[in-house]
Write an enzyme that holds these catalytic residues in place. Structure first.
Site, PDB file in Angstrom:
ATOM      1  N   GLU A 254     -33.168 -39.808   4.637  1.00 54.10           N
ATOM      2  CA  GLU A 254     -31.732 -39.497   4.631  1.00 54.10           C
ATOM      3  C   GLU A 254     -31.218 -40.005   3.291  1.00 54.10           C
ATOM      4  O   GLU A 254     -30.822 -41.154   3.155  1.00 54.10           O
ATOM      5  CB  GLU A 254     -31.033 -40.162   5.816  1.00 54.10           C
ATOM      6  CG  GLU A 254     -29.642 -39.605   6.045  1.00 54.10           C
ATOM      7  CD  GLU A 254     -28.624 -40.073   5.027  1.00 54.10           C
ATOM      8  OE1 GLU A 254     -28.475 -39.403   3.975  1.00 54.10           O
ATOM      9  OE2 GLU A 254     -27.996 -41.097   5.274  1.00 54.10           O
ATOM     10  N   GLU A 263     -27.141 -37.421  -4.597  1.00 57.88           N
ATOM     11  CA  GLU A 263     -27.719 -38.772  -4.662  1.00 57.88           C
ATOM     12  C   GLU A 263     -29.217 -38.688  -4.958  1.00 57.88           C
ATOM     13  O   GLU A 263     -29.971 -39.619  -4.699  1.00 57.88           O
ATOM     14  CB  GLU A 263     -27.428 -39.552  -3.373  1.00 57.88           C
ATOM     15  CG  GLU A 263     -25.931 -39.872  -3.260  1.00 57.88           C
ATOM     16  CD  GLU A 263     -25.532 -40.656  -2.018  1.00 57.88           C
ATOM     17  OE1 GLU A 263     -26.433 -41.128  -1.287  1.00 57.88           O
ATOM     18  OE2 GLU A 263     -24.324 -40.790  -1.774  1.00 57.88           O
TER      19      GLU A 263
HETATM   20  C1  LIG Z   1     -28.246 -43.281   2.401  1.00 58.96           C
HETATM   21  S1  LIG Z   1     -29.263 -44.674   2.639  1.00 58.96           S
HETATM   22  C2  LIG Z   1     -29.907 -44.329   4.243  1.00 58.96           C
HETATM   23  C3  LIG Z   1     -30.478 -45.533   4.900  1.00 58.96           C
HETATM   24  C4  LIG Z   1     -30.981 -45.313   6.311  1.00 58.96           C
HETATM   25  N1  LIG Z   1     -32.086 -44.383   6.352  1.00 58.96           N
HETATM   26  C5  LIG Z   1     -29.866 -44.877   7.234  1.00 58.96           C
HETATM   27  O1  LIG Z   1     -29.832 -43.697   7.587  1.00 58.96           O
HETATM   28  O2  LIG Z   1     -29.028 -45.693   7.592  1.00 58.96           O
HETATM   29  C6  LIG Z   1     -30.604 -44.317   1.573  1.00 58.96           C
HETATM   30  C7  LIG Z   1     -31.603 -45.407   1.493  1.00 58.96           C
HETATM   31  O3  LIG Z   1     -32.665 -44.964   0.700  1.00 58.96           O
HETATM   32  C8  LIG Z   1     -33.044 -45.992  -0.193  1.00 58.96           C
HETATM   33  N2  LIG Z   1     -33.640 -45.324  -1.349  1.00 58.96           N
HETATM   34  C9  LIG Z   1     -33.037 -44.457  -2.192  1.00 58.96           C
HETATM   35  N3  LIG Z   1     -33.899 -44.029  -3.105  1.00 58.96           N
HETATM   36  C10 LIG Z   1     -35.087 -44.635  -2.847  1.00 58.96           C
HETATM   37  C11 LIG Z   1     -36.360 -44.597  -3.465  1.00 58.96           C
HETATM   38  N4  LIG Z   1     -36.585 -43.843  -4.543  1.00 58.96           N
HETATM   39  N5  LIG Z   1     -37.344 -45.311  -2.908  1.00 58.96           N
HETATM   40  C12 LIG Z   1     -37.128 -46.073  -1.817  1.00 58.96           C
HETATM   41  N6  LIG Z   1     -35.938 -46.169  -1.200  1.00 58.96           N
HETATM   42  C13 LIG Z   1     -34.925 -45.449  -1.709  1.00 58.96           C
HETATM   43  C14 LIG Z   1     -31.763 -46.725  -0.506  1.00 58.96           C
HETATM   44  O4  LIG Z   1     -32.013 -48.048  -0.954  1.00 58.96           O
HETATM   45  C15 LIG Z   1     -31.101 -46.687   0.856  1.00 58.96           C
HETATM   46  O5  LIG Z   1     -31.514 -47.757   1.635  1.00 58.96           O
END
Ligand SMILES: C[S@@+](CC[C@H](N)C(=O)[O-])C[C@H]1O[C@@H](n2cnc3c(N)ncnc32)[C@H](O)[C@@H]1O
Length: 505
Positions: A254, A263
């Site tokens: 997500e 994003e």
């Molecule tokens: C919008 S949040 C969603 C978090 C969770 N899955 C939820 O639905 O509540 C996106 C998450 O992806 C992580 N994230 C974004 N890009 C990433 C990457 N390249 N590798 C690992 N984690 C990533 C961010 O740190 C964040 O915790």
């Protein structure tokens, strides 16, 4: 005057005028509220058209006693206030955020705070829909007897960007409800969230989840060698014939922003796609689309113009905002709906697309060479997009910018139906009613663009990249219809560009 949003009426200097009929004949009970008959009367036609109003006044017998009630207007306004349509979930949730401009989150470059995750986790719909999608995918996997990537036969699920773990919990729940065994990996690059994931694993998930702290693009895949420490991020590029890394059957993520791809979900998922089982692996979401419509938003325009005095990027920033004092300008006509799809991203990508991207990285000519128009090697060129849309406007108006929304297909269960998310005002109720996770995005125009009755607006928007950053460019052109099939361009906006505030990859 009938307004779209409360307050519904603006009254000015309209006390009861002796000798004239009140606009609405209401009688009050002793407590100051309208009597039941008055309410019934008012509810018959709270917003009569001019024709209805004049018909009603013609029907009113001249002999009927005139109301002298000095509180009639107040009572009627209270009546309207009490009988407004209930606020939607997002209106309740976003109360206080109406027209409040926010710079979009950058969860890839910034590490979100725990309270931000807490806000995400309040969504009453998003996680249920993900659980439905995962459950359907697991049932289908089992029904179709597809081979899994684990030696135990469990379906391997990775939640890429797990945050504090709500989707991990849902994946485990989907396995329980469907009876399909799973092996779950939680991959997260935010060190603070990683600690919370580990705690969840100990306290809530009986230690069954493999928690990995890594950027998903550097993750090599699930470790199949049980002697190697679980949760270890490996960034080496060396591959040996007997690789200790297995594959993932279902990749859940997500990473969506208010405009779907803003994003950098496409770039992140490209980087982790190599862990997906080549033949049967699936991505949840499987696709997402961005959508736009031109809007009148004088309040936002005034706010942004004010900011522009001290901030040179103010008019070039796409803002996340709960749109409130706005109006949609376009009319829906055949082939040109009021809100239109801009572009789509699909996962997983064909292997050949990623192979070309890889060949271009570092300037290789075998991928077509030449680099990208916007700079860079062209390795991310497959994630650029361009769209031009025509909107039809019957009445003259002023464009202040573009309102953006998204839709996502989490899982397409064929005859069982699709599990979808939407933030579009016209499809959210059908696809994901009461979802509150995303406010719309707003692409501002530096200067308002005026157009007359019977015009067409052409909106152009680009998703650009130089392999380090992603940004958008946008413009609007106005045309007047001067014959059945003839039009004349009246004006165009400046080109907006968020390059200076673009998302770092
Ligand atoms: C919008 S949040 C969603 C978090 C969770 N899955 C939820 O639905 O509540 C996106 C998450 O992806 C992580 N994230 C974004 N890009 C990433 C990457 N390249 N590798 C690992 N984690 C990533 C961010 O740190 C964040 O915790």
């Amino acid at each position: 005057m009938r307004l779209k949003q409360p307050p519904w009426l603006l009254l000015s200097d309209v006390g009861p005028v002796p000798g004239l009929d009140d606009p609405v004949q209401l009688s009050a009970t002793a407590d100051g509220f309208p009597s039941p008959s008055a309410v019934a009367d008012a509810s018959r036609s709270p917003t009569p058209t001019p024709a209805e109003a004049s018909a009603t006044s013609r029907e009113t017998p001249k002999s009927k006693p005139k109301s002298k009630d000095p509180a009639a207007h107040l009572i009627y306004m209270r009546y309207l206030q009490r009988n407004q349509p209930p606020r939607t979930s997002i209106e309740k949730f976003g109360s206080g955020y109406q027209d409040y401009l926010q710079a979009p989150l950058q969860p890839l470059t910034d590490n979100l705070e725990s309270v931000t995750y807490e806000v995400f986790e309040k969504d009453p719909v998003k996680y249920d829909w993900y659980e439905r999608a995962i459950a359907q995918a697991l049932s289908d996997w089992s029904k179709q007897s597809k081979p899994t990537s684990s030696s135990s036969g469990a379906v391997v699920i990775a939640v890429a960007g797990s945050g504090r773990g709500p989707l991990v919990t849902r994946a485990l729940r989907a396995s329980n409800t469907t009876g399909v065994p799973v092996e779950v990996w939680a991959v997260e690059k935010n060190p603070n969230a990683y600690v919370l994931l580990q705690r969840h694993n100990d306290m809530d998930w009986d230690g069954v989840v493999n928690v990995v702290k890594s950027d998903m693009r550097a993750w090599k895949g699930p470790l199949v060698n049980p002697t190697t420490t679980i949760g270890q991020a490996v960034t080496s590029t060396a591959t040996s014939p007997a690789s200790p890394y297995g594959k993932v059957d279902i990749l859940v993520s997500e990473l969506l922003g208010s405009f779907a791809d803003n994003e950098l979900s496409p770039e992140c998922l490209d980087g982790v796609q190599h862990v997906l089982a080549p033949q049967f692996g699936i991505s949840i979401p499987s696709s997402y689309t961005a959508h736009l419509t031109p809007i009148l938003a004088p309040r936002l325009h005034a706010d942004i113009s004010h900011r522009a005095v001290t901030d040179t990027t103010a008019t070039e920033t796409p803002y996340v905002v709960m749109l409130h004092a706005i109006d949609y300008l376009a009319t829906t006509v055949p082939d040109h709906p009021r809100i239109q799809q801009v572009w789509e991203f699909v996962h997983p990508l064909p292997e050949s697309t990623l192979a070309i991207a890889e060949a271009r990285r570092g300037g290789g000519v075998s991928g077509g060479g030449g680099g990208s128009m916007a700079g860079g090697d062209g390795a991310n060129e497959h994630n650029t997009r361009h769209s031009r849309m025509k909107f039809v406007c019957r009445n003259r108006g002023v464009v202040n910018g573009l309102a953006g929304y998204f839709e996502a297909v989490l899982y397409d269960g064929g005859v069982e139906g699709k599990v979808e998310l939407s933030t579009r005002p016209d499809t959210i109720d059908e696809k994901s009613k009461d979802m509150i996770s995303w406010f719309p995005i707003f692409f501002p125009l530096k200067n308002p663009l005026y157009y007359p009755d019977d015009s067409e607006l052409e909106v152009s928007i680009w998703r650009q990249t130089d392999d380090r950053k992603v940004w958008y460019e946008w413009m609007v052109e106005a045309f007047a219809m001067v014959g059945p099939a003839k039009r004349m361009r009246l004006g165009m906006s400046e080109v907006g560009s968020s390059r200076k505030v673009g998302c770092l990859m």
